[in-house]
Design a protein around this motif. Sequence first.
Motif, PDB file in Angstrom:
ATOM      1  N   SER A   1       0.820  -1.220   0.000  1.00 58.32           N
ATOM      2  CA  SER A   1       0.000   0.000   0.000  1.00 58.32           C
ATOM      3  C   SER A   1       0.849   1.262   0.000  1.00 58.32           C
ATOM      4  CB  SER A   1      -0.917   0.006   1.225  1.00 58.32           C
ATOM      5  OG  SER A   1      -0.161   0.175   2.423  1.00 58.32           O
ATOM      6  N   LYS A   2       2.130   1.145   0.401  1.00 55.88           N
ATOM      7  CA  LYS A   2       3.083   2.260   0.513  1.00 55.88           C
ATOM      8  C   LYS A   2       2.756   3.208   1.666  1.00 55.88           C
ATOM      9  CE  LYS A   2       5.138   0.715  -3.146  1.00 55.88           C
ATOM     10  NZ  LYS A   2       6.414  -0.017  -3.031  1.00 55.88           N
ATOM     11  N   ALA A   3       1.729   2.898   2.428  1.00 52.72           N
ATOM     12  CA  ALA A   3       1.342   3.759   3.548  1.00 52.72           C
ATOM     13  C   ALA A   3       2.170   3.414   4.792  1.00 52.72           C
ATOM     14  CB  ALA A   3      -0.147   3.592   3.845  1.00 52.72           C
ATOM     15  N   ILE A   4       2.133   4.323   5.775  1.00 50.98           N
ATOM     16  CA  ILE A   4       2.828   4.075   7.039  1.00 50.98           C
ATOM     17  C   ILE A   4       2.055   3.012   7.818  1.00 50.98           C
ATOM     18  CG2 ILE A   4       3.532   5.068   9.240  1.00 50.98           C
ATOM     19  CD1 ILE A   4       3.867   7.756   7.809  1.00 50.98           C
ATOM     20  N   ALA A   5       2.733   1.912   8.138  1.00 57.49           N
ATOM     21  CA  ALA A   5       2.105   0.816   8.866  1.00 57.49           C
ATOM     22  C   ALA A   5       2.343   0.922  10.363  1.00 57.49           C
ATOM     23  CB  ALA A   5       2.638  -0.524   8.347  1.00 57.49           C
ATOM     24  N   ALA A   6       3.464   1.508  10.765  1.00 59.19           N
ATOM     25  CA  ALA A   6       3.772   1.666  12.188  1.00 59.19           C
ATOM     26  C   ALA A   6       4.744   2.829  12.334  1.00 59.19           C
ATOM     27  CB  ALA A   6       4.372   0.388  12.758  1.00 59.19           C
ATOM     28  N   GLU A   7       4.637   3.525  13.467  1.00 63.38           N
ATOM     29  CA  GLU A   7       5.474   4.705  13.691  1.00 63.38           C
ATOM     30  C   GLU A   7       5.707   4.873  15.190  1.00 63.38           C
ATOM     31  OE1 GLU A   7       5.311   9.581  12.961  1.00 63.38           O
ATOM     32  OE2 GLU A   7       3.651   8.286  12.340  1.00 63.38           O
ATOM     33  N   THR A   8       6.913   5.324  15.539  1.00 63.12           N
ATOM     34  CA  THR A   8       7.197   5.636  16.925  1.00 63.12           C
ATOM     35  C   THR A   8       8.409   6.557  16.995  1.00 63.12           C
ATOM     36  OG1 THR A   8       7.432   4.665  19.127  1.00 63.12           O
ATOM     37  CG2 THR A   8       8.832   3.749  17.412  1.00 63.12           C
ATOM     38  N   TYR A   9       8.727   6.996  18.214  1.00 63.02           N
ATOM     39  CA  TYR A   9       9.909   7.813  18.468  1.00 63.02           C
ATOM     40  C   TYR A   9      10.717   7.132  19.564  1.00 63.02           C
ATOM     41  CZ  TYR A   9       7.373  11.345  15.856  1.00 63.02           C
ATOM     42  OH  TYR A   9       6.685  12.012  14.874  1.00 63.02           O
ATOM     43  N   ILE A  10      12.029   7.108  19.405  1.00 56.38           N
ATOM     44  CA  ILE A  10      12.888   6.476  20.409  1.00 56.38           C
ATOM     45  C   ILE A  10      13.863   7.513  20.948  1.00 56.38           C
ATOM     46  CG2 ILE A  10      12.639   4.170  19.439  1.00 56.38           C
ATOM     47  CD1 ILE A  10      15.356   4.483  18.122  1.00 56.38           C
ATOM     48  N   SER A  11      14.143   7.439  22.256  1.00 55.59           N
ATOM     49  CA  SER A  11      14.993   8.469  22.854  1.00 55.59           C
ATOM     50  C   SER A  11      15.851   7.961  24.009  1.00 55.59           C
ATOM     51  CB  SER A  11      14.133   9.636  23.350  1.00 55.59           C
ATOM     52  OG  SER A  11      13.166   9.182  24.281  1.00 55.59           O
ATOM     53  N   ASP A  12      15.851   6.640  24.249  1.00 56.52           N
ATOM     54  CA  ASP A  12      16.706   6.091  25.296  1.00 56.52           C
ATOM     55  C   ASP A  12      18.141   6.036  24.776  1.00 56.52           C
ATOM     56  OD1 ASP A  12      14.518   5.796  26.913  1.00 56.52           O
ATOM     57  OD2 ASP A  12      14.204   3.685  26.406  1.00 56.52           O
ATOM     58  N   ILE A  13      19.049   6.765  25.411  1.00 52.25           N
ATOM     59  CA  ILE A  13      20.427   6.873  24.937  1.00 52.25           C
ATOM     60  C   ILE A  13      21.331   5.935  25.723  1.00 52.25           C
ATOM     61  CG2 ILE A  13      22.394   8.425  24.643  1.00 52.25           C
ATOM     62  CD1 ILE A  13      20.373  10.721  24.409  1.00 52.25           C
ATOM     63  N   THR A  14      22.077   5.113  25.005  1.00 51.30           N
ATOM     64  CA  THR A  14      23.080   4.241  25.603  1.00 51.30           C
ATOM     65  C   THR A  14      24.355   4.376  24.771  1.00 51.30           C
ATOM     66  OG1 THR A  14      22.428   2.331  24.259  1.00 51.30           O
ATOM     67  CG2 THR A  14      21.325   2.616  26.384  1.00 51.30           C
ATOM     68  N   TYR A  15      25.401   3.697  25.199  1.00 46.76           N
ATOM     69  CA  TYR A  15      26.667   3.740  24.481  1.00 46.76           C
ATOM     70  C   TYR A  15      27.233   2.332  24.330  1.00 46.76           C
ATOM     71  CZ  TYR A  15      26.530   8.776  25.043  1.00 46.76           C
ATOM     72  OH  TYR A  15      26.151  10.097  24.971  1.00 46.76           O
ATOM     73  N   ALA A  16      27.737   2.044  23.146  1.00 39.64           N
ATOM     74  CA  ALA A  16      28.372   0.756  22.904  1.00 39.64           C
ATOM     75  C   ALA A  16      29.745   0.734  23.578  1.00 39.64           C
ATOM     76  CB  ALA A  16      28.503   0.505  21.406  1.00 39.64           C
ATOM     77  N   GLU A  17      30.378  -0.431  23.581  1.00 39.81           N
ATOM     78  CA  GLU A  17      31.683  -0.569  24.223  1.00 39.81           C
ATOM     79  C   GLU A  17      32.735   0.348  23.608  1.00 39.81           C
ATOM     80  OE1 GLU A  17      32.841  -4.620  24.211  1.00 39.81           O
ATOM     81  OE2 GLU A  17      31.272  -5.267  25.612  1.00 39.81           O
TER      82      GLU A  17
END
Length: 336
Positions: A76-92
């Motif tokens: 359909s090309k429409a947006i099927a799911a949407e959210t915002y993420i903001s939890d900040i972490t750091y890799a090794e």
Amino acid sequence: MKRINTRVTVFLAAVLLLAGGCHRRPLEDASNSTALRVAVNIKAIMNVTCDIYNEKIPVPAIEPEMMRVLFYDPVSKAIAAETYISDITYAEDGTRCLEGDISVRPGTYEMLIYNFDTESTMIRNDGRFATIEAYTDRVAASIQSNFGGRADEESYMVYEPDHLVVARSERETIPFHEGLHVVKTDAESIVETYYLQIKVDGLQYVSSARAVLTGMVPSNRFGLNECATSPPATLYFTLRKSDDKGVDVLATVFNTFGRIDKRTNNLSVTFDIRTTDGRVVKRDFDITPLFSSEDCVKRHWLLLEETIKIDPPASAGGGFDPTVDDWEDEHHDIEL
């Protein structure tokens, strides 16, 4: 005996039915919860995190605080799911990562993730994966008019973009799963950063400086990572007073979506310099050859060899030179 066999047959059939039902149940009860972990990869951005020419010139910080996540239905090309993420972490290794969850049904999607905290870079046409576009606003009319002929020749004058870090996948499959499914991906910038400098004789007489650069890409359809070419953009930015090994220069680190195809494009830079006594000095240079230089191709350095000469003010007091004559006695009759 016959009755016993009949009971055994019925019991075995029931067991088989129950076993079949248990086998299908995980598919019926599949979880829609998906975790996202996005690593912000900015290790190789020239003039920001590597290939710094002049450490006295500030570079843009690329530290996303929030990212927008979009899953598009490929049919359909429409947006099927949407959210915002903001939890900040750091890799090794110190890489900044943003994490969060999204509810999306199992299936295959077009996935797009980008930082949602830019000041100059804006987003439009986000309803489809193929049309979502990053761009910047046109400059104020007062700024454009200050560049005179250049403004008339290149009517589409815009501000420089902020770095937009993007993670994309044209086929991201979310499998049927129990519990939590995790999507791990890297986000990289779609914006380029250049260093530009011009030598100046009389830098002490400069109060401010700005410039425009023609032939730049106006926007990026970043779902497909396609740069627009029309209309050609003239990029506006400011410069700082600095030096290069003791030689006075005006310099800047500026961002762009890129330059338009070099085979069909001429590039010129116009400097607008204001002096301490209120004069305006303008200089225009064709810098097309500079974009083919080794310094530019390998490190995004635009080092002009020309020198702009700024004459000293007409007097020590600047453009306005007040003087006080000797006192003279004057006598007048005043009628009361």
